[in-house]
Design an enzyme around this catalytic site. Structure first.
Site, PDB file in Angstrom:
ATOM      1  N   HIS A 187       0.840  -1.211   0.000  1.00  0.00           N
ATOM      2  CA  HIS A 187       0.000   0.000   0.000  1.00  0.00           C
ATOM      3  C   HIS A 187       0.874   1.261   0.000  1.00  0.00           C
ATOM      4  O   HIS A 187       0.566   2.233  -0.692  1.00  0.00           O
ATOM      5  CB  HIS A 187      -0.957  -0.001   1.200  1.00  0.00           C
ATOM      6  CG  HIS A 187      -1.798  -1.239   1.271  1.00  0.00           C
ATOM      7  ND1 HIS A 187      -2.409  -1.660   2.425  1.00  0.00           N
ATOM      8  CD2 HIS A 187      -2.121  -2.161   0.331  1.00  0.00           C
ATOM      9  CE1 HIS A 187      -3.073  -2.783   2.190  1.00  0.00           C
ATOM     10  NE2 HIS A 187      -2.903  -3.110   0.925  1.00  0.00           N
ATOM     11  N   HIS A 213      -9.475  -2.131  -4.362  1.00  0.00           N
ATOM     12  CA  HIS A 213      -8.312  -2.477  -3.548  1.00  0.00           C
ATOM     13  C   HIS A 213      -7.370  -3.428  -4.293  1.00  0.00           C
ATOM     14  O   HIS A 213      -6.145  -3.370  -4.126  1.00  0.00           O
ATOM     15  CB  HIS A 213      -8.707  -3.064  -2.194  1.00  0.00           C
ATOM     16  CG  HIS A 213      -7.510  -3.216  -1.309  1.00  0.00           C
ATOM     17  ND1 HIS A 213      -6.951  -2.157  -0.630  1.00  0.00           N
ATOM     18  CD2 HIS A 213      -6.692  -4.274  -1.084  1.00  0.00           C
ATOM     19  CE1 HIS A 213      -5.866  -2.561  -0.007  1.00  0.00           C
ATOM     20  NE2 HIS A 213      -5.677  -3.842  -0.267  1.00  0.00           N
ATOM     21  N   ASP A 269      -3.406  -2.924  -4.802  1.00  0.00           N
ATOM     22  CA  ASP A 269      -2.380  -3.940  -4.521  1.00  0.00           C
ATOM     23  C   ASP A 269      -1.491  -4.177  -5.741  1.00  0.00           C
ATOM     24  O   ASP A 269      -0.268  -4.299  -5.616  1.00  0.00           O
ATOM     25  CB  ASP A 269      -3.041  -5.276  -4.138  1.00  0.00           C
ATOM     26  CG  ASP A 269      -3.491  -5.312  -2.690  1.00  0.00           C
ATOM     27  OD1 ASP A 269      -3.027  -4.499  -1.880  1.00  0.00           O
ATOM     28  OD2 ASP A 269      -4.320  -6.202  -2.373  1.00  0.00           O
ATOM     29  N   HIS A 298      -1.487 -11.364  -4.718  1.00  0.00           N
ATOM     30  CA  HIS A 298      -0.054 -11.066  -4.609  1.00  0.00           C
ATOM     31  C   HIS A 298       0.838 -12.137  -5.237  1.00  0.00           C
ATOM     32  O   HIS A 298       1.825 -11.813  -5.886  1.00  0.00           O
ATOM     33  CB  HIS A 298       0.334 -10.856  -3.146  1.00  0.00           C
ATOM     34  CG  HIS A 298      -0.272  -9.626  -2.570  1.00  0.00           C
ATOM     35  ND1 HIS A 298      -0.013  -8.366  -3.069  1.00  0.00           N
ATOM     36  CD2 HIS A 298      -1.145  -9.448  -1.563  1.00  0.00           C
ATOM     37  CE1 HIS A 298      -0.708  -7.479  -2.377  1.00  0.00           C
ATOM     38  NE2 HIS A 298      -1.396  -8.108  -1.451  1.00  0.00           N
TER      39      HIS A 298
END
Ligand SMILES: [Zn+2]
Length: 295
Positions: free
Chosen positions: A78, A234, A238, A261
């Site tokens: 972030h 979001h 990311d 991720h």
């Protein structure tokens, strides 16, 4: 294509709890000289320097971690997304513990922090990475790909079997859309039913209704949401943070479906490999180099 290298004007700091470790840390951003890149500095461990690069990534469970030897800095994405959004190429990120504070779960506090520091140009250029060929990573029904383009565009789709999330998609044009307004406020999210399992695995120990959207099987336990589609926003946040690990700006049109991720990281590794490959020779030169002639 080249962009101006940038750093911040003055030191700024922020303190808070780590989402996964539950440990309080202070992050101090310091201006850095042109060419030094984005670097984490473990202030509590003799200033050990960990470059914010793909080669430094060590763990990708629920967050992105960079490290060197057995020293780590977790949940970097972030903060890195905010650094990317401001176009900062060189900054030292001093931290006195193992994880970047989660603050409110979004990139908004980091956007404001950098705004308070001020941003300045360094009078040097950084080359923008523009790939020659598409790059793709597929894992079952999850996928992420980039095709060459002159600016950075992200199209992200998610599909959760949950009444509040369901199918969401977002198209974000890094050149013309407003990161501060559209992406930065989107918070991280988690499911209450996973919390016990995650805590047993040493994760989510600092997680609370103050720093994450928490969902039960019916809905959001700590509403209201900041956006109806806060979840996919979001995911874009990311991804932008994970793209910072390329080490320079990139252009291209990225299409992601149900990624996270781990997939982002494989994708960045593959992009770096493609970028490092030698440029193919034009056909005529290749033919002469191999003594092939038409007859
Ligand atoms: Zn996140």
């Amino acid at each position: 294509m080249y962009l101006q290298r940038k750093t911040i004007n003055t030191d700024v700091s922020i303190t808070g709890i780590g989402l996964h470790s539950g440990i309080y840390t202070t992050v101090e951003l310091h201006p850095a000289p042109a060419g030094s890149g984005i670097t984490f500095v473990r202030a509590d461990l003799d200033g050990l320097r960990i470059p914010a690069l793909q080669a430094s990534t060590t763990a990708l469970d629920y967050a992105t971690t960079v490290g060197k030897d057995d020293v780590q800095v977790g949940t970097v994405e972030h903060l890195l997304a905010a650094i990317m959004a401001w176009g900062i190429t060189d900054v030292d990120i001093h931290i006195d513990g193992p994880e970047v504070p989660i603050i409110d779960g979004s990139a908004l506090p980091f956007m404001h922090l950098i705004d308070a520091a001020g941003v300045r140009e360094l009078g040097a250029d950084i080359p923008v990475l523009r790939l020659r060929e598409p790059v793709e990573v597929v894992d079952g029904d999850k996928s992420i790909r980039i095709v060459p383009a002159n600016r950075l565009i992200i199209k992200y789709r998610i599909d959760f079997d949950h009444p509040v999330i369901g199918r969401q998609s977002l198209h974000f044009d890094f050149g013309s859309d407003n990161f501060l307004r559209k992406i930065a406020p989107a918070r991280t999210f988690g499911f209450a039913r996973d919390v016990e399992k995650m805590r047993a695995a040493g994760l989510a120990r600092g997680g609370s209704v103050e720093n994450a959207i928490v969902l039960d099987d019916q809905g959001v336990m700590n509403g209201p949401l900041r956006f109806r589609d806060e979840f996919v926003r979001h995911k874009v946040l990311d991804l932008i943070g994970d793209l910072a690990l390329i080490g320079r700006p990139i252009t291209g049109e990225i299409t992601a479906y149900r990624a996270g991720h781990a997939l982002h990281s494989q994708f960045v590794a593959k992009i770096l490999k493609a970028a490092a490959a030698p440029e193919p020779l034009p056909v005529e030169q290749w033919a002469s180099a191999h003594r092939i002639s038409a007859s």
